[in-house]
Design an enzyme around this catalytic site. Sequence first.
Site, PDB file in Angstrom:
ATOM      1  N   LYS A  36      -4.899  -8.471   8.542  1.00 13.31           N
ATOM      2  CA  LYS A  36      -3.722  -7.679   8.175  1.00 13.31           C
ATOM      3  C   LYS A  36      -2.806  -8.601   7.375  1.00 13.31           C
ATOM      4  CE  LYS A  36      -0.208  -4.619   9.892  1.00 13.31           C
ATOM      5  NZ  LYS A  36       0.723  -4.383  10.961  1.00 13.31           N
ATOM      6  N   LYS A 219     -11.100  -0.929  11.522  1.00 10.31           N
ATOM      7  CA  LYS A 219     -11.267   0.417  10.976  1.00 10.31           C
ATOM      8  C   LYS A 219     -12.648   0.945  11.326  1.00 10.31           C
ATOM      9  CE  LYS A 219      -8.254  -0.956   7.199  1.00 10.31           C
ATOM     10  NZ  LYS A 219      -8.064  -1.328   5.805  1.00 10.31           N
ATOM     11  N   LYS A 245       5.053   9.146  -8.630  1.00 12.49           N
ATOM     12  CA  LYS A 245       5.624   9.769  -9.824  1.00 12.49           C
ATOM     13  C   LYS A 245       6.502   8.737 -10.514  1.00 12.49           C
ATOM     14  CE  LYS A 245       5.004  14.480  -8.871  1.00 12.49           C
ATOM     15  NZ  LYS A 245       5.279  14.882  -7.508  1.00 12.49           N
TER      16      LYS A 245
HETATM   17  S1  IVH Z   1      -4.936  -0.226   6.493  1.00 11.52           S
HETATM   18  C1  IVH Z   1      -3.451   3.995   4.295  1.00 11.52           C
HETATM   19  N1  IVH Z   1      -5.455  -2.696   6.049  1.00 11.52           N
HETATM   20  O1  IVH Z   1      -0.157  -2.942   7.405  1.00 11.52           O
HETATM   21  C2  IVH Z   1      -3.067   2.640   4.685  1.00 11.52           C
HETATM   22  N2  IVH Z   1      -3.151  -2.068   6.230  1.00 11.52           N
HETATM   23  O2  IVH Z   1      -1.020  -0.276   7.778  1.00 11.52           O
HETATM   24  C3  IVH Z   1      -4.104   2.015   5.541  1.00 11.52           C
HETATM   25  N3  IVH Z   1      -1.612  -3.948   5.900  1.00 11.52           N
HETATM   26  O3  IVH Z   1       2.280  -1.800   5.760  1.00 11.52           O
HETATM   27  C4  IVH Z   1      -3.608   0.757   6.090  1.00 11.52           C
HETATM   28  N4  IVH Z   1      -3.122  -5.507   5.570  1.00 11.52           N
HETATM   29  O4  IVH Z   1       0.505  -2.448   4.037  1.00 11.52           O
HETATM   30  C5  IVH Z   1      -4.477  -1.794   6.242  1.00 11.52           C
HETATM   31  N5  IVH Z   1      -6.100  -4.895   5.639  1.00 11.52           N
HETATM   32  C6  IVH Z   1      -5.137  -3.986   5.811  1.00 11.52           C
HETATM   33  C7  IVH Z   1      -3.768  -4.326   5.781  1.00 11.52           C
HETATM   34  C8  IVH Z   1      -2.804  -3.334   5.998  1.00 11.52           C
HETATM   35  C9  IVH Z   1      -1.828  -5.258   5.651  1.00 11.52           C
HETATM   36  C10 IVH Z   1      -0.267  -3.352   6.086  1.00 11.52           C
HETATM   37  C11 IVH Z   1      -0.012  -2.123   5.278  1.00 11.52           C
HETATM   38  C12 IVH Z   1       1.010  -1.385   6.097  1.00 11.52           C
HETATM   39  C13 IVH Z   1       0.751  -1.852   7.492  1.00 11.52           C
HETATM   40  C14 IVH Z   1       0.157  -0.761   8.338  1.00 11.52           C
END
Ligand code: IVH
Length: 255
Positions: A36, A219, A245
């Site tokens: 993350k 995931k 947008k």
């Molecule tokens: S999955 C549709 N994967 O964590 C968004 N989030 O998601 C799916 N983040 O502020 C999110 N690394 O920006 C995903 N490898 C990663 C990530 C990630 C950082 C952040 C993302 C969001 C927060 C929660």
Amino acid sequence: MLSLDNSYNEADLKDFDRKARQLSKLDIITYCVEPKFDGGSISLIYENDLLARGATRGNGVAGDDVTINIKQIRTLPLSARFSNYGLQQVEIRGEVLMNKNSFKKYNDALVEKGLAPLANPRNAAAGTLRIKDPAEVRRRSLEAFVYHISDYTLLPGKEVPEELTTHAGSLKLLWDLGFRSPVKEMRVFDGIDAVIQYCLEFEEKRDDLPYEIDGMVIKVNNFDLQDRLGMTSHHPAGPWHLSLKQGRVPANYSM
Ligand code: IVH
């Protein structure tokens, strides 16, 4: 999607896995695990192979159009051959980072000028995206990881490419198109125990990484299974709806 940081622990992950197996009636779930990234969250739109727009997540409700600044990030391609995969419009999520080295240089320069240093690379990256001076953005050497294709449309007569049936496949597709997606950092595992093990191993390497992370994201690898489990939809939307947008991003823009 679950992120193993302060918010989830091992018991939560096992619980999630048990429920997912029950719901799906599968004996084992295949997961994809990746870091993350701890930076500023962005959304990008490519149209006909060209980077058309980029926005920040902002406060989670409305973000800002930061297209010009996003174009200063050297690790983001201005064009990518999505059409080779039958894709016309693609929306990608990612994270903008300032690596530990660049952050140190940036802070040293601030201190030299008698200014207060920034608290962490996340603030430096997110703050840099918002400044109104693209040349300065370029000087600060931001980097971006992309980790999710959140929507797409197909070119006429094309079918969903095999790569877009799994999360790992979509990371590979992005990498092959010249993006920096976490293909080297991610692992695919059958079952939650190996997932937990990898998270613990990765945690040990954390200080050696060139960038900051904020835990790991777990995931369900297969997108159909994600949908069956009530997670986000990854199918091409009927009529394409742009969530970006010009100017402000609409209120229904959320992650
Ligand atoms: S999955 C549709 N994967 O964590 C968004 N989030 O998601 C799916 N983040 O502020 C999110 N690394 O920006 C995903 N490898 C990663 C990530 C990630 C950082 C952040 C993302 C969001 C927060 C929660």
